[in-house]
Design an enzyme around this catalytic site. Structure first.
Site, short mmCIF file in Angstrom:
data_model
loop_
_atom_site.label_atom_id
_atom_site.label_comp_id
_atom_site.label_asym_id
_atom_site.label_seq_id
_atom_site.Cartn_x
_atom_site.Cartn_y
_atom_site.Cartn_z
N ALA A 196 0.86 -1.18 0.00
CA ALA A 196 0.00 0.00 0.00
C ALA A 196 0.90 1.24 0.00
O ALA A 196 2.10 1.13 0.27
CB ALA A 196 -0.88 -0.01 1.24
N ASP A 197 0.30 2.39 -0.28
CA ASP A 197 1.09 3.63 -0.34
C ASP A 197 1.15 4.24 1.06
O ASP A 197 0.59 5.29 1.32
CB ASP A 197 0.39 4.57 -1.33
CG ASP A 197 1.17 5.86 -1.56
OD1 ASP A 197 2.38 5.88 -1.28
OD2 ASP A 197 0.56 6.84 -2.01
N ASN A 198 1.84 3.52 1.97
CA ASN A 198 1.82 3.95 3.37
C ASN A 198 3.23 4.14 3.95
O ASN A 198 3.44 3.99 5.14
CB ASN A 198 1.05 2.92 4.21
CG ASN A 198 1.70 1.54 4.11
OD1 ASN A 198 2.62 1.35 3.31
ND2 ASN A 198 1.25 0.60 4.89
N ASN A 242 -1.64 7.60 2.02
CA ASN A 242 -1.96 8.10 0.68
C ASN A 242 -2.92 9.28 0.80
O ASN A 242 -3.80 9.29 1.65
CB ASN A 242 -2.58 6.98 -0.17
CG ASN A 242 -2.89 7.46 -1.58
OD1 ASN A 242 -3.88 8.14 -1.81
ND2 ASN A 242 -2.02 7.14 -2.51
#
Ligand code: SPV
Ligand code: MG
Length: 423
Positions: free
Chosen positions: A187-189, A252
């Site tokens: 994930a974009d974390n 995100n």
């Protein structure tokens, strides 16, 4: 009297350089009278790239070269005058091409016995592509901005997508943290590392002549991490970085609620340190604030943006995800500085790039469309294959050809190397 031997060679001759001259000299050695078949702008664009120097100027330059006896228009096989027509019309004895590869038309000329075909060694040290690469990569972004050009850049994380973006004549490439993370199964974390983004950037920088801007999230940590980030990406030939005022770990921007941001002072210091760390004047840092996205309001976003400019930011991105697009279009009205504004219109795709430029933005980043295009196409194709128990249904409609794929690889360079280093 011995008949004059007429030689014919095709060229684009863009940004005329030593390599062109060496080729012309070798071509002339094949006979007495040298005709250059020069590709007009639209023809050159079709098979390679649009030339920078116009047909008229390229023709004038070539006519001044002492080995060249005549310059004629050559439209390959796109339209008249086609190459094979020219070979017959001028009673050509020998057509000359570089030994990097032989285009199908030259093979036809030989097979149909229109004339002899000779390949001469290519000059390995310089080419228009190499020149363009050097000029464009880092210089382009800053000089384009100084000229107040309006730019649209598109996301890529691999060589193929990068080349397709260049072919489609966009202005640059965005390496998205969101896309790169998703590609790696994350994930974009904030899990993706600086080195992983750097590797993605290297591939793209090598594959294209376009300027590349990298999404460096929040700079991968504190001041020291961001200094190293700037040094590494600049060394890799990246034109600029975006760095956002997210705390670690980041979230995100396109979903989620009101989360704390890094203090303005801390983010400003990161930008200052980054600007001090860069070696060239061309490298660009985009300071990005998440203030609007996280619900802190326009006033706070502008206060932060102003501070980031004072810390040396070259461009400002006040990120917005408000779906009518009104919030985004409002940003430039409040911006009194001459520092260019950047926008990512993912959540308001109904607003055209022209509208964004007219409202005052300088750089539009299409941050994830290419990856989303692929997902839909692959899903559709896989379903067709499964349902039909065959790849045939995708062959003509959905799939590129094997040649398309091969042509997006440096196959010609590989052949040239094999020839040059043969024992
Ligand atoms: C990205 O592409 O990773 C971005 C832009 O940072 S966005 O996802 O819109 O926040
Ligand atoms: Mg991102």
């Amino acid at each position: 009297m011995k008949k004059k031997k007429t030689v014919y060679a095709t060229m684009v001759g863009d940004l005329f350089h030593r390599g062109h001259l060496e080729f012309i000299r070798k071509a002339k050695e094949q006979g007495d009278y040298l005709i250059i078949g020069l590709h007009p702008d639209d023809v050159a664009k079709k098979y390679k790239r649009p030339p920078i120097v116009s047909f008229e100027d390229r023709k004038t330059i070539l006519e001044a070269v002492k080995e060249v006896d005549m310059v004629v228009e050559d439209c390959m096989d796109f339209r008249s005058p086609a190459m094979l027509e020219n070979l017959k019309k001028y009673k050509v004895d020998v057509a000359v091409h570089g030994d990097d590869w032989l285009p199908p038309l030259y093979k036809r000329a030989r097979d149909e016995k229109i004339c002899d075909v000779v390949q001469v060694p290519s000059y390995p040290y310089i080419s228009t592509t190499k020149l363009l690469k050097e000029i464009r990569k880092t210089k382009n972004l800053r000089s384009l901005l100084q000229e107040k050009k309006k730019l649209v850049i598109v996301s890529a994380g691999d060589a193929i997508t990068a080349k397709l973006i260049e072919e489609a004549e966009f202005d640059g490439i965005w390496i998205s943290g969101f896309e790169a993370s998703a590609r790696m199964g994350m994930a974009d974390n904030g899990e993706i590392t600086m080195t992983e983004m750097l590797n993605a950037a290297k591939t793209v920088v090598d594959a294209t002549t376009l300027p590349v801007i990298v999404d460096a999230d929040n700079g991968y940590g504190g001041i020291h991490n961001f200094i190293r980030t700037v040094k590494e990406f600049e060394k890799a030939g990246v034109a600029g970085l975006s760095v956002e005022d997210n705390i670690f770990p980041k979230q995100n921007s396109l979903w989620g609620g009101k989360v704390p941001l890094l203090s303005m002072e801390e983010h400003g210091m990161k930008i200052r340190a980054g600007k001090d760390a860069q070696k060239t004047t061309d490298f660009v840092i985009i300071a990005r604030t998440e203030a609007l996205i996280r619900g802190y309001g326009m006033e706070e976003a502008l206060r932060r943006a102003e501070h980031y400019v004072q810390c040396g930011a070259d461009m400002i991105m006040i990120h917005s995800r408000e779906e009518s697009g009104r919030e985004a279009l409002d940003i430039p009205k409040h911006w009194k500085r001459d520092i260019p504004l950047v926008i990512v219109p993912t959540k308001f795709p109904q607003i055209t790039n022209r509208q964004l430029f007219d409202s005052g933005f300088s750089l539009v980043i299409l941050a994830n469309q290419t990856e989303r295009l692929k997902i839909k196409a692959i899903r559709k194709g896989l379903k067709l294959i499964k349902d039909n128990d065959s790849v045939l249904p995708i062959e003509n409609e959905l799939s590129a050809t094997l040649d398309d794929l091969r042509d997006l690889t440096p196959i010609n360079e590989v052949k040239e190397i094999e020839k040059r280093y043969k024992i």
